[in-house]
Design a protein around this motif. Structure first.
Motif, PDB file in Angstrom:
ATOM      1  N   TYR A 218     -44.690 -23.362 -16.749  1.00 14.89           N
ATOM      2  CA  TYR A 218     -43.317 -22.904 -17.062  1.00 14.89           C
ATOM      3  C   TYR A 218     -42.369 -23.679 -18.020  1.00 14.89           C
ATOM      4  O   TYR A 218     -41.773 -22.785 -18.664  1.00 14.89           O
ATOM      5  CB  TYR A 218     -43.008 -22.585 -15.643  1.00 14.89           C
ATOM      6  CG  TYR A 218     -43.644 -21.818 -14.713  1.00 14.89           C
ATOM      7  CD1 TYR A 218     -44.310 -20.761 -15.402  1.00 14.89           C
ATOM      8  CD2 TYR A 218     -44.044 -22.041 -13.508  1.00 14.89           C
ATOM      9  CE1 TYR A 218     -45.093 -19.813 -14.717  1.00 14.89           C
ATOM     10  CE2 TYR A 218     -44.586 -21.249 -12.559  1.00 14.89           C
ATOM     11  CZ  TYR A 218     -45.116 -20.068 -13.182  1.00 14.89           C
ATOM     12  OH  TYR A 218     -45.944 -19.318 -12.607  1.00 14.89           O
TER      13      TYR A 218
ATOM     14  N   THR B 105     -46.601 -16.162 -20.196  1.00 15.75           N
ATOM     15  CA  THR B 105     -45.635 -15.690 -19.319  1.00 15.75           C
ATOM     16  C   THR B 105     -44.066 -15.038 -19.919  1.00 15.75           C
ATOM     17  O   THR B 105     -43.513 -15.792 -20.207  1.00 15.75           O
ATOM     18  CB  THR B 105     -45.258 -16.717 -18.266  1.00 15.75           C
ATOM     19  OG1 THR B 105     -44.157 -16.161 -17.392  1.00 15.75           O
ATOM     20  CG2 THR B 105     -45.064 -18.000 -18.701  1.00 15.75           C
TER      21      THR B 105
ATOM     22  N   PHE C  75     -40.675 -16.461 -18.305  1.00 15.64           N
ATOM     23  CA  PHE C  75     -40.092 -17.430 -18.554  1.00 15.64           C
ATOM     24  C   PHE C  75     -39.925 -17.722 -20.123  1.00 15.64           C
ATOM     25  O   PHE C  75     -38.995 -18.692 -20.379  1.00 15.64           O
ATOM     26  CB  PHE C  75     -41.292 -18.616 -17.786  1.00 15.64           C
ATOM     27  CG  PHE C  75     -41.016 -18.752 -16.470  1.00 15.64           C
ATOM     28  CD1 PHE C  75     -40.164 -19.799 -15.963  1.00 15.64           C
ATOM     29  CD2 PHE C  75     -41.759 -18.154 -15.551  1.00 15.64           C
ATOM     30  CE1 PHE C  75     -39.967 -19.988 -14.468  1.00 15.64           C
ATOM     31  CE2 PHE C  75     -41.676 -18.199 -14.380  1.00 15.64           C
ATOM     32  CZ  PHE C  75     -40.762 -19.128 -13.834  1.00 15.64           C
TER      33      PHE C  75
ATOM     34  N   ILE D 165     -35.334 -21.111 -11.875  1.00 15.44           N
ATOM     35  CA  ILE D 165     -36.221 -21.712 -10.712  1.00 15.44           C
ATOM     36  C   ILE D 165     -35.427 -22.306  -9.704  1.00 15.44           C
ATOM     37  O   ILE D 165     -34.607 -23.184  -9.751  1.00 15.44           O
ATOM     38  CB  ILE D 165     -37.324 -22.512 -11.195  1.00 15.44           C
ATOM     39  CG1 ILE D 165     -38.036 -22.240 -12.293  1.00 15.44           C
ATOM     40  CG2 ILE D 165     -38.266 -23.326 -10.328  1.00 15.44           C
ATOM     41  CD1 ILE D 165     -39.020 -23.205 -13.268  1.00 15.44           C
TER      42      ILE D 165
END
Length: 724
Positions: free
Chosen positions: A654, A313, A316, A500
């Motif tokens: 994450y 990802t 992240f 987050i």
């Protein structure tokens, strides 16, 4: 949610051509060398142009966090102070314009509509900030050069771009407020048979949620942006993106190099995000332990069951590059403690239970279910871990506030004194130097009367709606608003440190409190469930919106834009957001709604004791950081806010990605500082923006019926089930 740069050329009327010629723009990093200057000097210094400051990018200071990353010799990349002004850029006389508001509202509506579908499908959504930055530029820059002034023409600069982006963010943010509450209420039979029958109540409750977070963000701005100097990775990425879009043709060569790095990383991220949808098991998620299980390591499938999956990802990874090792390592440490140590222990001892996974792979279990028949005696590990994680968030955030009480007290006293002076003409003596120095000129600050009026109006409307349409007394409604403000601290701190916002857990914590109040009032089970759901949504909405708005104000701070203009843009976007109703994943909300209305405390005893112990550890850690640990060692103090999020997140992808990104940045900075200084933030911004816009592209492909779920491959996915 993207980050593209547009070349100022003869074909500015064509946004697509502009997209293909972005490499001539650039970005600069802050060159303010003394962030502690008094406001009387700082305002002039920070809001005047200095060509020399464009080339100052390393400074020496004491940092209380890892927002500014240290290297040998005290050097670090500055994410705290505004960018130096471009001496070649025209002066922006207009920041708040009708064209910026209209385009921002339109873009916010588009992202909100996409989030309705994605939320229902996956439970995940995308913010509108970077999306608004890119497409606001793509629409308004050509318009500014081709249309007459009366039709929207005229200079379009980075500050007006910031207003457009913030308006889009506000218009799209309310789509994230109902991430679970109303669908759960309908599943539990707490409202009418269908949302169509409740359209009036849904509309008025949306009005209740639309403005609290917006009003809360203004007093929180000083604390989180100017005092704690949190990073807010998405806000920094948006600022770098907008900066790179508007740098003039005479930009220095290093600025052009940074912009090129941003473009390359953006193109890589968006391409990977879209293409990987058609082969997620090969290009996005690497199920390493599932593969080892297929090779004969039978019991290694347990690691797959606990969510230990590697995910490529870029967003992240980029967030880890921006936040630094303290937040990222703490995030991974919390995830490891929860999902590799405590989780297996509570399963082994019978304190929690799992269910077989849908893949039918021998030994694979689902430990994240929130469909529970007996949450106290037979909770899932996810439900068990929610409470320690939530209490760590509460303890960390409120202890940070307590440790900075003097600053908050002085700021409040000055604000009240200024207000009294305005109404009564009394002279109000302030300290010679403000406790928290605000570099924004007074005329560009959001006046207390403006955001205070929004807050008071919201309180009046909310009390009226909750009393007339839902039968909730005024005292409980006001208490819900107080908790909504308190939980906004958690949302802002979590977003600022890790990118987050644990809004579902914030809502669940509020549900627990008001579930207890409902029992004390002797409410029926059904009325108690409705009370805790509505109060939880108020807290969730305020925390979500406040964090989004603070992130936008971080962008405003770096770009030297006017907070007042941005606030007006956000207010306009919030009004538009009222007319959009979303509804996504409901498992967690439904489970907690039922649990907190039961006759007994819905927390498993072992979970409660663990929560108390970790909450005490969080308080001790924060107090120690401010009292006995020297500032240069703050980076090594565990961040219990990030640890708490690691408990709450039921996926480990994450924290692993952020750990990877921050580790790369750490060694890159140590070994090749000049190269790091030139490219790191540009690459991180490109990664975050590229994946964000890539998510929107995949949403369009899904709606069009040509997504990876239809035409992709499941090779590499556990059990041969598509895992995109």
């Amino acid at each position: 949610m993207s980050d593209k740069n547009f070349h100022k050329s003869s074909d500015l009327h064509d946004p697509i051509s502009s997209l293909c010629n972005m490499t001539s723009n650039g970005i600069h990093e802050s060159g303010i060398s003394n962030p502690d200057d008094p406001a009387s000097l700082g305002m002039k210094e920070k809001y005047s142009s200095s060509a020399a400051s464009d080339y100052i990018s390393t400074v020496e200071r004491n940092s209380q966090d890892d927002g500014g990353e240290f290297v040998s010799g005290g050097r670090f990349i500055n994410t705290d102070d505004p960018f130096p002004l471009d001496p070649d850029a025209p002066v922006e006389e207009r920041q708040l314009t009708i064209r910026a508001l209209l385009v921002g509202c339109l873009l916010g509506a588009v992202i909100s509509a996409s989030n309705v579908y994605l939320g229902l499908k996956t439970g995940w959504t995308f913010g509108a900030s970077l999306f608004g930055s890119i497409f606001g530029f793509a629409i308004l820059k050509p318009l500014s050069t081709t249309a007459p002034r009366w039709l929207g023409g005229g200079y379009f600069g980075p500050k007006e771009n910031n207003v457009c982006q913030s308006t889009a963010s506000a218009a799209g943010s309310l789509g994230l407020l109902f991430t679970s509450g109303f669908p759960a209420a309908y599943q539990l039979g707490l409202l009418s048979a269908s949302p169509r029958d409740d359209i009036g109540r849904l509309f008025t409750f949306t009005i209740c949620c639309a403005f609290f977070g917006l009003a809360f963000s203004i007093p929180l701005r000083k604390f989180y942006i100017l005092k704690l100097k949190l990073v807010f990775p998405s806000g920094v990425a948006a600022a770098y993106t907008i900066r790179s879009l508007h740098v003039g043709k005479a930009a220095a060569m290093n600025a052009k190099k940074k912009t090129k790095a941003l473009i390359i990383s953006f193109c890589f991220a968006i391409t990977l995000r879209v293409v990987s949808e058609y082969a997620p098991g090969l290009l996005w998620d690497w199920h390493i332990f599932y593969a080892l299980n297929r090779l004969g390591w039978e019991y290694i499938i347990a690691a797959e069951s606990w969510g230990w999956i590697w995910e490529w990802t870029p967003a992240f990874i980029g967030a880890g590059m921006l936040t630094g090792i303290n937040s990222s390592y703490s995030f991974l440490g919390g995830s490891f403690l929860a999902w590799a140590i405590i989780g297996p222990i509570i399963i082994h001892t019978g304190e929690a239970v799992g269910i077989p996974a849908v893949t039918s792979i021998p030994g694979q279990m689902n430990y994240a279910s929130m469909v529970l028949t007996d949450p106290v005696n037979q909770p899932s590990p996810r439900y068990w871990l929610v409470w320690p994680g939530t209490l760590m968030l509460l303890c960390t955030s409120f202890t940070e506030v307590a440790c900075n009480f003097k600053s908050i007290y002085l700021a409040t006293r000055n604000a009240i004194g200024a207000l009294m002076e305005r109404f009564h003409g009394d002279s109000h003596e302030k300290n010679n130097v403000e406790e928290i120095v605000d570099p924004v000129p007074p005329e560009d600050r959001v006046p207390f009367l403006l955001w205070g009026s929004v807050l008071v109006a919201s309180i009046v409307v909310t009390c009226t709606v909750m009393g007339v349409q839902y039968g909730q007394n005024v005292g409980i409604t006001i208490l819900a608003i107080v908790f909504a403000f308190a939980f906004s601290f958690i949302g802002c701190e979590s977003s600022g440190r890790t990118n987050i916002n644990p809004v579902t857990s914030i809502g669940n914590a509020s549900q627990l409190i008001f579930g207890g109040i409902g029992k004390g009032q002797g409410y029926s089970v059904q009325r108690g469930e409705l009370l805790n759901s509505l109060s939880g949504m108020l807290a969730l909405g305020a925390a979500e919106q406040a964090a989004d708005m603070i992130s936008d104000l971080k962008t405003t701070h770096l770009l030297r834009a006017s907070p007042k203009a941005v606030f007006c843009g956000q207010l306009t976007g919030a009004i538009v957001s009222i007319f959009i109703f979303p509804t996504p994943d409901v498992q967690s909300w439904r489970a907690v709604s039922i649990a907190v209305s039961s006759p007994t405390l819905p927390i498993p005893p072992s979970s409660g004791y663990t929560a108390i112990g970790l909450g005490i550890a969080a308080v001790i850690s924060v107090v120690a950081k401010y009292t006995v640990v020297p500032p240069k060692y703050h980076i090594w103090v565990p961040n219990f806010n990030a640890i708490g999020i690691g408990f709450i997140m039921n996926v480990c992808t994450y924290p692993l990605a952020m750990f990877f990104g921050s580790t790369i940045a750490f060694f890159w900075r140590r070994m090749f500082f000049k190269h790091y200084e030139m490219y790191c933030f540009a690459v991180a911004a490109g990664f975050i923006a590229g994946e964000g816009l890539g998510g929107i592209v995949t949403a369009v492909l899904t709606i069009a019926g040509v997504s990876g779920a239809v035409y992709g491959t499941s090779v590499g996915c556990p059990g041969g089930l598509y895992c995109g």
